[in-house]
Design an enzyme around this catalytic site. Structure first.
Site, PDB file in Angstrom:
ATOM      1  N   ARG A 243      32.533  35.265  43.629  1.00 21.37           N
ATOM      2  CA  ARG A 243      33.617  34.413  44.121  1.00 21.37           C
ATOM      3  C   ARG A 243      33.166  33.537  45.287  1.00 21.37           C
ATOM      4  O   ARG A 243      33.664  32.427  45.467  1.00 21.37           O
ATOM      5  CB  ARG A 243      34.807  35.280  44.539  1.00 21.37           C
ATOM      6  N   GLU A 363      35.731  33.431  37.060  1.00 18.08           N
ATOM      7  CA  GLU A 363      35.427  34.488  38.038  1.00 18.08           C
ATOM      8  C   GLU A 363      36.672  34.959  38.794  1.00 18.08           C
ATOM      9  O   GLU A 363      36.637  35.231  39.995  1.00 18.08           O
ATOM     10  CB  GLU A 363      34.309  34.041  38.982  1.00 18.08           C
ATOM     11  N   SER A 366      43.253  32.096  40.217  1.00 18.65           N
ATOM     12  CA  SER A 366      43.897  32.074  41.533  1.00 18.65           C
ATOM     13  C   SER A 366      44.923  33.190  41.653  1.00 18.65           C
ATOM     14  O   SER A 366      45.101  33.782  42.726  1.00 18.65           O
ATOM     15  CB  SER A 366      44.558  30.711  41.773  1.00 18.65           C
TER      16      SER A 366
END
Length: 380
Positions: A243, A363, A366
């Site tokens: 991230r 990945e 949100s």
């Protein structure tokens, strides 16, 4: 607190900036339009040490810290997000995962070549029915004693067609749920391993994204990473660092779009003056800059946490959440500032806008970042 970058950090930042301008900018529009994988550029990135930045030099890496990685990722992403996602996956997910949890034999066999960019890697977690819910793995790895038999499908795999090494997450003990998942190293060319057609994508079109199919693929037991059942924990620990890489990519997309918008606003005239002198445009630029700076500080804070062996789950999630939204907002405004020209490929900003969207999805979406953050807050 010291907000100054070291001389080494500044040198790495400049090296990445120079490379991006000299090697990535030429042909970037054509690569995007025709979905051309930047193979030659990726090879040069490996030669410069950008493909194994945080890997120990004894395994062929650059031995740098995460802050250096964030700085380089931003500069590469300012020009070509398709190249930077290849760099991010190879560094954050594949090399880091192998160095942190692989055996010495695995490191010698795979990591040494991955870190130099001789070969590149892919991280295979997502499935048709297991995107955000990574616990619902349908790909199976049946324990046959000295090997596993792998069956299943993986979706949206970055470097899917160009990688040589694939870290595949698969279910071995379904009754144990996520505690029964393993991480296995597969190689291109293993019998039963098929690569599906290249995905036709909105953005990062130069990136090589495929589905992978496994039919009775025989994987040696020595290719398992960690103890039996460690796979899900491996995936989560690896993604936490990933991230930071994607947050840095989003930061770079936003920075690249902003720099073009600022330059254009100083050149384009309307109503007798450069458009940057109109409050409507000036305030856009101010908002863009503030959010980029905030994103940069979040990225560097997450990198600092990682380098100082602190928990970076929440700081990495915050960086990705905020930077990806900033990339979206800033790239849209960059198109708006360019007006009609913003809709034309030669001005680059429409590509930044298309590239930005995926940073809110891969990945960990949100929404997943908000789960990570909120759980950390509630359980603290």
């Amino acid at each position: 607190m010291d907000f100054k970058l070291t001389e080494e950090h500044l040198m790495i930042q400049q090296a990445a900036r120079d490379f991006a301008q000299a090697e990535l900018l030429p042909g970037v529009i054509e690569r995007d339009e025709k979905q051309i994988f930047p193979a030659e550029q990726i090879k040069k990135m490996g030669e410069l040490g950008f493909m194994g930045m945080m890997v120990d030099p004894k395994y062929g890496g650059s031995g740098l810290d995460t802050i250096s990685y964030v700085l380089a990722m931003e500069e590469i992403s300012k020009v070509d997000a398709s190249a930077s996602v290849v760099m991010s996956v190879n560094n954050s997910l594949v090399c880091w995962g192998l160095q942190a949890f692989g055996t010495e034999e695995q490191k010698q066999k795979y990591l040494t070549r991955l870190a130099t960019g001789e070969i590149i890697g892919a991280f295979c977690l997502s499935e048709p029915e297991a995107g955000s819910d990574a616990t619902s793995q349908k790909t199976t790895a049946v324990d046959m004693g000295d090997h596993y038999i792998v069956n299943g499908t993986k979706n949206w795999i970055t470097n899917g067609g160009t990688a040589d090494v694939y870290l595949v997450i698969a279910q071995t003990h379904a009754e144990k749920k996520h505690h029964g998942i393993n991480a296995l190293i597969l190689e291109k060319g293993m019998p039963g391993f098929e690569i599906g057609p290249k995905e036709q994508k909105l953005g990062i079109r130069g990136s090589d994204t495929h589905s992978l199919m496994f039919t009775d693929v025989k994987v040696p037991k020595e290719n398992r990473i960690g103890e039996d059942g460690f796979g899900f924990k491996f995936a989560m620990k690896t993604l936490a660092g990933g991230r930071i890489g994607i947050a840095s990519q989003a930061l770079g997309i936003a920075s690249g779009a902003y720099e073009l918008a600022l330059k254009y606003s100083k050149e384009r005239k309307a109503f007798g003056t450069e458009i940057c002198n109109h409050q409507a445009i000036a305030f856009k630029l101010a908002d863009m800059y503030v959010n980029i700076e905030a994103s940069r500080h979040l990225c560097l804070k997450a990198a600092w946490d990682k380098d100082n062996h602190l928990n970076y789950d929440i700081s990495g999630a915050m960086a990705k959440l905020f930077a990806s939204q900033t990339a979206m907002d800033v790239s849209i405004e960059a198109v708006q500032i360019h007006g009609g020209n913003g809709y034309v490929k030669e001005y680059h900003v429409e590509r930044f806008m298309r590239d930005a969207k995926i940073t809110q999805i891969y990945e960990g979406t949100s929404e997943i970042q908000k789960i990570v953050i909120s759980r950390s807050l509630i359980n603290s």
